[in-house]
Design a protein around this motif. Structure first.
Motif, PDB file in Angstrom:
ATOM      1  N   GLY A  26      42.444  41.453  30.569  1.00  0.00           N
ATOM      2  CA  GLY A  26      43.486  41.176  29.377  1.00  0.00           C
ATOM      3  C   GLY A  26      45.120  41.810  30.443  1.00  0.00           C
ATOM      4  N   CYS A  27      44.880  42.612  31.110  1.00  0.00           N
ATOM      5  CA  CYS A  27      46.055  43.314  31.854  1.00  0.00           C
ATOM      6  C   CYS A  27      47.242  42.182  33.154  1.00  0.00           C
ATOM      7  CB  CYS A  27      45.603  44.449  32.635  1.00  0.00           C
ATOM      8  SG  CYS A  27      45.186  45.866  31.304  1.00  0.00           S
ATOM      9  N   PRO A  28      47.886  42.598  33.153  1.00  0.00           N
ATOM     10  CA  PRO A  28      48.779  41.724  34.480  1.00  0.00           C
ATOM     11  C   PRO A  28      48.986  42.401  35.505  1.00  0.00           C
ATOM     12  CG  PRO A  28      50.595  42.556  32.901  1.00  0.00           C
ATOM     13  CD  PRO A  28      48.647  43.136  32.379  1.00  0.00           C
ATOM     14  N   THR A  29      48.413  41.626  36.642  1.00  0.00           N
ATOM     15  CA  THR A  29      47.931  41.983  38.093  1.00  0.00           C
ATOM     16  C   THR A  29      49.530  41.512  38.678  1.00  0.00           C
ATOM     17  OG1 THR A  29      47.581  39.491  38.429  1.00  0.00           O
ATOM     18  CG2 THR A  29      45.600  41.423  38.605  1.00  0.00           C
ATOM     19  N   ALA A  30      49.431  42.620  40.170  1.00  0.00           N
ATOM     20  CA  ALA A  30      50.819  42.200  40.868  1.00  0.00           C
ATOM     21  C   ALA A  30      51.165  40.487  40.545  1.00  0.00           C
ATOM     22  CB  ALA A  30      50.182  42.864  41.866  1.00  0.00           C
ATOM     23  N   GLY A  31      50.707  40.048  41.405  1.00  0.00           N
ATOM     24  CA  GLY A  31      50.423  38.977  41.437  1.00  0.00           C
ATOM     25  C   GLY A  31      50.596  38.109  40.646  1.00  0.00           C
ATOM     26  N   GLY A  32      50.757  38.749  39.039  1.00  0.00           N
ATOM     27  CA  GLY A  32      51.182  37.192  37.707  1.00  0.00           C
ATOM     28  C   GLY A  32      49.998  37.046  36.869  1.00  0.00           C
ATOM     29  N   GLY A  33      48.305  37.342  37.449  1.00  0.00           N
ATOM     30  CA  GLY A  33      48.007  36.400  37.001  1.00  0.00           C
ATOM     31  C   GLY A  33      46.569  37.770  35.989  1.00  0.00           C
ATOM     32  N   VAL A  34      46.239  37.179  35.091  1.00  0.00           N
ATOM     33  CA  VAL A  34      46.020  38.482  34.516  1.00  0.00           C
ATOM     34  C   VAL A  34      43.974  38.245  34.797  1.00  0.00           C
ATOM     35  CG1 VAL A  34      45.171  38.746  31.774  1.00  0.00           C
ATOM     36  CG2 VAL A  34      47.456  37.333  32.966  1.00  0.00           C
ATOM     37  N   VAL A  35      43.569  39.336  34.649  1.00  0.00           N
ATOM     38  CA  VAL A  35      42.066  39.628  35.315  1.00  0.00           C
ATOM     39  C   VAL A  35      41.494  40.002  33.961  1.00  0.00           C
ATOM     40  CG1 VAL A  35      40.274  41.394  36.077  1.00  0.00           C
ATOM     41  CG2 VAL A  35      42.594  41.341  36.891  1.00  0.00           C
ATOM     42  N   VAL A  36      40.312  38.588  33.976  1.00  0.00           N
ATOM     43  CA  VAL A  36      39.401  38.829  32.817  1.00  0.00           C
ATOM     44  C   VAL A  36      38.403  38.743  33.569  1.00  0.00           C
ATOM     45  CG1 VAL A  36      38.987  36.865  30.927  1.00  0.00           C
ATOM     46  CG2 VAL A  36      41.609  37.123  31.512  1.00  0.00           C
ATOM     47  N   GLU A  37      37.132  39.753  32.403  1.00  0.00           N
ATOM     48  CA  GLU A  37      35.959  40.109  32.681  1.00  0.00           C
ATOM     49  C   GLU A  37      35.116  39.215  31.694  1.00  0.00           C
ATOM     50  OE1 GLU A  37      33.295  44.221  32.300  1.00  0.00           O
ATOM     51  OE2 GLU A  37      34.667  44.315  33.194  1.00  0.00           O
ATOM     52  N   VAL A  38      34.263  38.734  31.711  1.00  0.00           N
ATOM     53  CA  VAL A  38      33.635  37.824  31.337  1.00  0.00           C
ATOM     54  C   VAL A  38      31.590  38.180  31.394  1.00  0.00           C
ATOM     55  CG1 VAL A  38      31.928  35.688  30.405  1.00  0.00           C
ATOM     56  CG2 VAL A  38      35.486  36.129  31.547  1.00  0.00           C
ATOM     57  N   ARG A  39      31.211  38.952  30.004  1.00  0.00           N
ATOM     58  CA  ARG A  39      29.677  39.455  29.643  1.00  0.00           C
ATOM     59  C   ARG A  39      29.504  38.253  29.316  1.00  0.00           C
ATOM     60  NH1 ARG A  39      30.538  45.354  29.578  1.00  0.00           N
ATOM     61  NH2 ARG A  39      31.644  45.868  31.689  1.00  0.00           N
TER      62      ARG A  39
END
Length: 142
Positions: A26-39
């Motif tokens: 849920g944190c925004p990244t430098a490129g403007g995207g969002v990193v989502v982790e799926v388990r």
């Protein structure tokens, strides 16, 4: 916690300056995207599938394809021979063995209405996937 444009920061985001920082879900990244982790949440039957050597997993897939439940039944005995499973630490080897036997029986009984046959093939594919993941993560001796 820091607020950034309405988003709550749960941890460090990856930036060009700090590539080693862990990006939290849920944190925004430098490129403007969002990193989502799926388990994937696995049920007890699925978590009981043993991680076998790759050739044995392929044989079990082959057996499950042509004789539903047979490869799963054989894989149950690999647990007694030392094959690891995600569920062994929680429930023990004996319970994991019987869960695999139960899965094999379910596949055999429901093969008449095609459900068990399809389940058996998918079970065999899961065995091969687990075995290939184990092989890729194991260090290679060259």
């Amino acid at each position: 916690m820091a607020q950034t444009e309405g988003l709550t920061m749960l941890g460090n985001a990856k930036t060009k300056d700090n590539l080693g920082a862990k990006a939290m879900a849920g944190c925004p990244t430098a490129g403007g995207g969002v990193v989502v982790e799926v388990r994937e949440k696995k049920g007890p039957l699925r978590a009981a599938i043993p991680t076998m050597p790759f050739p044995l997993a392929v044989i079990c897939l082959f057996l499950n394809t042509f004789i539903p439940g047979l490869g799963t039944f054989i894989s149950a005995f690999t647990v007694l021979c030392g094959a690891r499973s995600e569920l062994i630490s929680e429930r023990g080897v004996c319970c994991v063995f019987w869960l695999n036997v139960a899965a094999a029986l379910i596949q055999i009984v429901t093969a008449v209405i095609m459900v068990g046959w399809i389940m058996s093939i998918f079970w065999g594919m899961d065995m091969v996937i687990l075995a290939s993941c184990k092989e890729q993560s194991a260090p290679q001796d060259v």
